[in-house]
Design a protein around this motif. Sequence first.
Motif, PDB file in Angstrom:
ATOM      1  N   TYR A   1      10.081  -3.081  -3.282  1.00  0.00           N
ATOM      2  CA  TYR A   1       8.902  -2.959  -3.518  1.00  0.00           C
ATOM      3  C   TYR A   1       7.709  -2.306  -4.768  1.00  0.00           C
ATOM      4  O   TYR A   1       7.121  -2.775  -5.150  1.00  0.00           O
ATOM      5  CB  TYR A   1       7.918  -3.298  -1.821  1.00  0.00           C
TER       6      TYR A   1
ATOM      7  N   ARG B   1       4.517  -3.949   3.608  1.00  0.00           N
ATOM      8  CA  ARG B   1       3.052  -3.332   3.465  1.00  0.00           C
ATOM      9  C   ARG B   1       2.421  -2.675   3.223  1.00  0.00           C
ATOM     10  O   ARG B   1       3.013  -1.528   3.094  1.00  0.00           O
ATOM     11  CB  ARG B   1       2.798  -4.347   4.782  1.00  0.00           C
ATOM     12  N   LYS B   2       0.982  -2.785   2.989  1.00  0.00           N
ATOM     13  CA  LYS B   2       0.621  -1.825   2.715  1.00  0.00           C
ATOM     14  C   LYS B   2       0.325  -1.049   4.171  1.00  0.00           C
ATOM     15  O   LYS B   2       0.146  -1.285   4.656  1.00  0.00           O
ATOM     16  CB  LYS B   2      -0.774  -2.525   1.341  1.00  0.00           C
TER      17      LYS B   2
ATOM     18  N   TYR C   1       3.174   1.918   0.689  1.00  0.00           N
ATOM     19  CA  TYR C   1       3.362   0.289   1.429  1.00  0.00           C
ATOM     20  C   TYR C   1       4.369   1.441   2.953  1.00  0.00           C
ATOM     21  O   TYR C   1       4.723   2.891   3.252  1.00  0.00           O
ATOM     22  CB  TYR C   1       4.773  -0.051   0.505  1.00  0.00           C
TER      23      TYR C   1
END
Length: 160
Positions: free
Chosen positions: A99, A4-5, A58
């Motif tokens: 990603y 995720r960020k 990320y």
Amino acid sequence: MIVRKMKERELPLVIDLMQDTVHCLCKKDYTPAELAAWIPCRLDKGRFYEAMKPCINYVAVHGGIIAGFISMEKNGYINRLFTNKSFVGQGVGTLLLQYAEKWARENGVLQLSLDSSKTAEGFYLKRGFKKSGISTLKRGGIVFRCTVMKKDLTQGDFYG
């Protein structure tokens, strides 16, 4: 593993991970003086965060622990990719690259590039990057030679 960020509040954890990784995993390729210049123990956290703020950042999280992080400029230049030493060899770096590559493709970026350390060069080669030159980086009066690496995103995915 969740990717995720990165959240701003995670910056101290990311800095600790980066410092620990460099000083542990890169010591076979660099002298203690080089390691201290590359990632000093007293890193200016405010300056570091300002450098990361305009980037795509990320984190990979496993069991509440940050297993790795990647920071990439919007033009596809990867500034940082580090894996927690406890997660090396478990696919964290590859997952983070996937990603970043997905973001790049979705945003019209045709190539990823980076300046690789000696320690990470083989990792990137196995993931479709090619050597394209040598660059130098000067930190604390010490000059580092890095391998410039690029990956063409118009050729499809490749992860070995």
